[in-house]
Scaffold this motif. Structure first.
Motif, PDB file in Angstrom:
ATOM      1  N   PRO A 216       5.998   4.218 -10.960  1.00  0.00           N
ATOM      2  CA  PRO A 216       5.343   2.945 -10.471  1.00  0.00           C
ATOM      3  C   PRO A 216       6.690   2.051 -10.357  1.00  0.00           C
ATOM      4  N   GLU A 217       7.918   2.668 -10.541  1.00  0.00           N
ATOM      5  CA  GLU A 217       9.212   1.423 -10.690  1.00  0.00           C
ATOM      6  C   GLU A 217       9.530   0.796  -9.317  1.00  0.00           C
ATOM      7  N   GLU A 218       9.297   1.509  -8.426  1.00  0.00           N
ATOM      8  CA  GLU A 218       9.683   0.858  -6.870  1.00  0.00           C
ATOM      9  C   GLU A 218       8.667  -0.113  -6.732  1.00  0.00           C
ATOM     10  N   LEU A 219       7.423   0.131  -6.938  1.00  0.00           N
ATOM     11  CA  LEU A 219       6.570  -0.887  -6.682  1.00  0.00           C
ATOM     12  C   LEU A 219       6.472  -2.029  -7.662  1.00  0.00           C
ATOM     13  N   LEU A 220       6.603  -1.758  -8.850  1.00  0.00           N
ATOM     14  CA  LEU A 220       6.909  -2.890 -10.052  1.00  0.00           C
ATOM     15  C   LEU A 220       8.075  -3.606  -9.466  1.00  0.00           C
ATOM     16  N   GLU A 221       9.373  -3.246  -9.209  1.00  0.00           N
ATOM     17  CA  GLU A 221      10.357  -3.946  -8.739  1.00  0.00           C
ATOM     18  C   GLU A 221       9.892  -4.908  -7.371  1.00  0.00           C
ATOM     19  N   PHE A 222       9.366  -4.217  -6.580  1.00  0.00           N
ATOM     20  CA  PHE A 222       8.845  -4.989  -5.232  1.00  0.00           C
ATOM     21  C   PHE A 222       8.017  -5.905  -5.691  1.00  0.00           C
ATOM     22  N   MET A 223       6.995  -5.841  -6.606  1.00  0.00           N
ATOM     23  CA  MET A 223       6.155  -7.012  -7.023  1.00  0.00           C
ATOM     24  C   MET A 223       6.744  -8.103  -7.716  1.00  0.00           C
ATOM     25  N   ARG A 224       7.582  -7.496  -8.655  1.00  0.00           N
ATOM     26  CA  ARG A 224       8.221  -8.753  -9.373  1.00  0.00           C
ATOM     27  C   ARG A 224       8.945  -9.635  -8.397  1.00  0.00           C
ATOM     28  N   ALA A 225       9.789  -8.912  -7.633  1.00  0.00           N
ATOM     29  CA  ALA A 225      10.321  -9.749  -6.684  1.00  0.00           C
ATOM     30  C   ALA A 225       9.544 -10.808  -5.818  1.00  0.00           C
ATOM     31  N   ALA A 226       8.401 -10.147  -5.654  1.00  0.00           N
ATOM     32  CA  ALA A 226       7.667 -11.159  -4.748  1.00  0.00           C
ATOM     33  C   ALA A 226       7.120 -12.130  -5.534  1.00  0.00           C
ATOM     34  N   VAL A 227       6.756 -11.886  -6.697  1.00  0.00           N
ATOM     35  CA  VAL A 227       6.052 -13.081  -7.549  1.00  0.00           C
ATOM     36  C   VAL A 227       7.386 -13.855  -7.746  1.00  0.00           C
ATOM     37  N   ASP A 228       8.516 -13.588  -8.148  1.00  0.00           N
ATOM     38  CA  ASP A 228       9.589 -14.489  -8.497  1.00  0.00           C
ATOM     39  C   ASP A 228       9.760 -15.204  -7.527  1.00  0.00           C
ATOM     40  N   GLU A 229       9.868 -14.842  -6.339  1.00  0.00           N
ATOM     41  CA  GLU A 229      10.131 -15.579  -4.938  1.00  0.00           C
ATOM     42  C   GLU A 229       9.101 -16.691  -4.687  1.00  0.00           C
ATOM     43  N   GLU A 230       7.924 -16.147  -4.774  1.00  0.00           N
ATOM     44  CA  GLU A 230       6.935 -17.143  -4.320  1.00  0.00           C
ATOM     45  C   GLU A 230       6.588 -18.151  -5.556  1.00  0.00           C
ATOM     46  N   LEU A 231       6.812 -17.909  -6.647  1.00  0.00           N
ATOM     47  CA  LEU A 231       6.680 -18.888  -7.751  1.00  0.00           C
ATOM     48  C   LEU A 231       7.841 -19.968  -7.819  1.00  0.00           C
TER      49      LEU A 231
ATOM     50  N   ILE B  28       1.565   6.543  -7.063  1.00  0.00           N
ATOM     51  CA  ILE B  28       0.437   7.387  -7.381  1.00  0.00           C
ATOM     52  C   ILE B  28       0.965   8.875  -7.248  1.00  0.00           C
ATOM     53  N   GLU B  29       1.396   9.248  -6.152  1.00  0.00           N
ATOM     54  CA  GLU B  29       1.992  10.535  -5.872  1.00  0.00           C
ATOM     55  C   GLU B  29       3.022  11.100  -6.765  1.00  0.00           C
ATOM     56  N   SER B  30       4.021  10.131  -7.005  1.00  0.00           N
ATOM     57  CA  SER B  30       5.288  10.558  -7.760  1.00  0.00           C
ATOM     58  C   SER B  30       5.021  10.394  -9.149  1.00  0.00           C
ATOM     59  N   GLY B  31       4.050   9.712  -9.589  1.00  0.00           N
ATOM     60  CA  GLY B  31       3.966   9.318 -11.122  1.00  0.00           C
ATOM     61  C   GLY B  31       4.906   8.349 -11.562  1.00  0.00           C
TER      62      GLY B  31
ATOM     63  N   VAL C 198       0.907  -1.237   0.072  1.00  0.00           N
ATOM     64  CA  VAL C 198      -0.005   0.181   0.050  1.00  0.00           C
ATOM     65  C   VAL C 198       0.962   1.263  -0.242  1.00  0.00           C
ATOM     66  N   PRO C 199       1.844   1.229   0.997  1.00  0.00           N
ATOM     67  CA  PRO C 199       2.688   2.664   0.650  1.00  0.00           C
ATOM     68  C   PRO C 199       3.457   2.736  -0.499  1.00  0.00           C
ATOM     69  N   ARG C 200       3.951   1.671  -1.066  1.00  0.00           N
ATOM     70  CA  ARG C 200       4.722   1.867  -2.218  1.00  0.00           C
ATOM     71  C   ARG C 200       3.524   2.355  -3.469  1.00  0.00           C
ATOM     72  N   ALA C 201       2.316   1.664  -3.594  1.00  0.00           N
ATOM     73  CA  ALA C 201       1.424   2.162  -4.609  1.00  0.00           C
ATOM     74  C   ALA C 201       0.924   3.486  -4.280  1.00  0.00           C
ATOM     75  N   GLU C 202       0.867   3.854  -2.963  1.00  0.00           N
ATOM     76  CA  GLU C 202       0.599   5.536  -2.723  1.00  0.00           C
ATOM     77  C   GLU C 202       1.748   6.339  -3.359  1.00  0.00           C
ATOM     78  N   ARG C 203       2.817   5.881  -2.891  1.00  0.00           N
ATOM     79  CA  ARG C 203       3.909   6.660  -3.405  1.00  0.00           C
ATOM     80  C   ARG C 203       4.127   6.855  -5.018  1.00  0.00           C
TER      81      ARG C 203
END
Length: 167
Positions: free
Chosen positions: A107-122, A102-105, A95-100
């Motif tokens: 999404p790279e920080e969120l994309l990197e975090f989500m890619r890492a989470a998906v990679d790790e779990e898969l 939106i605020e900054s315009g 949530v904080p990454r998604a809000e940042r």
């Protein structure tokens, strides 16, 4: 969903604060379904009148407006209203990454975090199924561990994809 919209420092609380400051319910209406507008407008107008009756009345009116806004928002999501949660709750890492983003315009920080989470779990689930794949057919318990890992990997992958594409 982690605590967020129903907290005293979430986006609905911010919208209520802006609406009260501006005297404009539209800051709240964007967060609730159209079929709830009349109820929200009524509570907002009555709350504005009550706020003029003193400090305690203002606090009660503000809480009533917030609770109504959150309840109507949650109903629009198909979620139950369980009260207003305190400010400062852990919203989790997304949530904080998604809000940042939106605020900054950006999404790279969120994309990197989500890619890492998906990679790790898969990868974790894939390694479980891979390590259980070559079981002895006469060892039913091992075969069941393989099936459990197989289903865990395939079904997780399927559900993840469904969430990604919005199905």
């Amino acid at each position: 969903m982690p605590p967020h919209c129903d907290t005293r420092d979430g986006p609905i609380a911010e919208a209520v604060s802006m609406a009260l400051e501006a005297g404009n319910v539209n800051f709240i209406l964007i967060w609730i379904p159209p079929d709830s507008e009349d109820e929200m407008k009524d509570v907002f107008e009555r709350g504005l009148k009550a706020r003029r009756l003193g400090k305690e009345a203002k606090e009660v009116a503000d809480d009533w407006i917030l609770e109504t806004a959150v309840r109507l928002h949650r109903a629009g999501e198909g979620a139950p209203y369980t009260g207003i949660k305190p400010a400062g709750l852990d919203e989790g890492p997304v949530v904080p990454r998604a809000e940042r983003a939106i605020e900054s315009g950006d999404p790279e920080e969120l994309l990197e975090f989500m890619r890492a989470a998906v990679d790790e779990e898969l990868s974790r689930r894939f390694h479980l199924v891979s390590s259980a794949k070559d079981y002895d057919p006469d060892d039913v318990a091992s075969g069941r561990r393989y099936v459990e890992a197989f289903i865990g990997f395939v079904v997780y992958s399927h559900h993840l994809h469904q969430h990604i594409v919005g199905r």
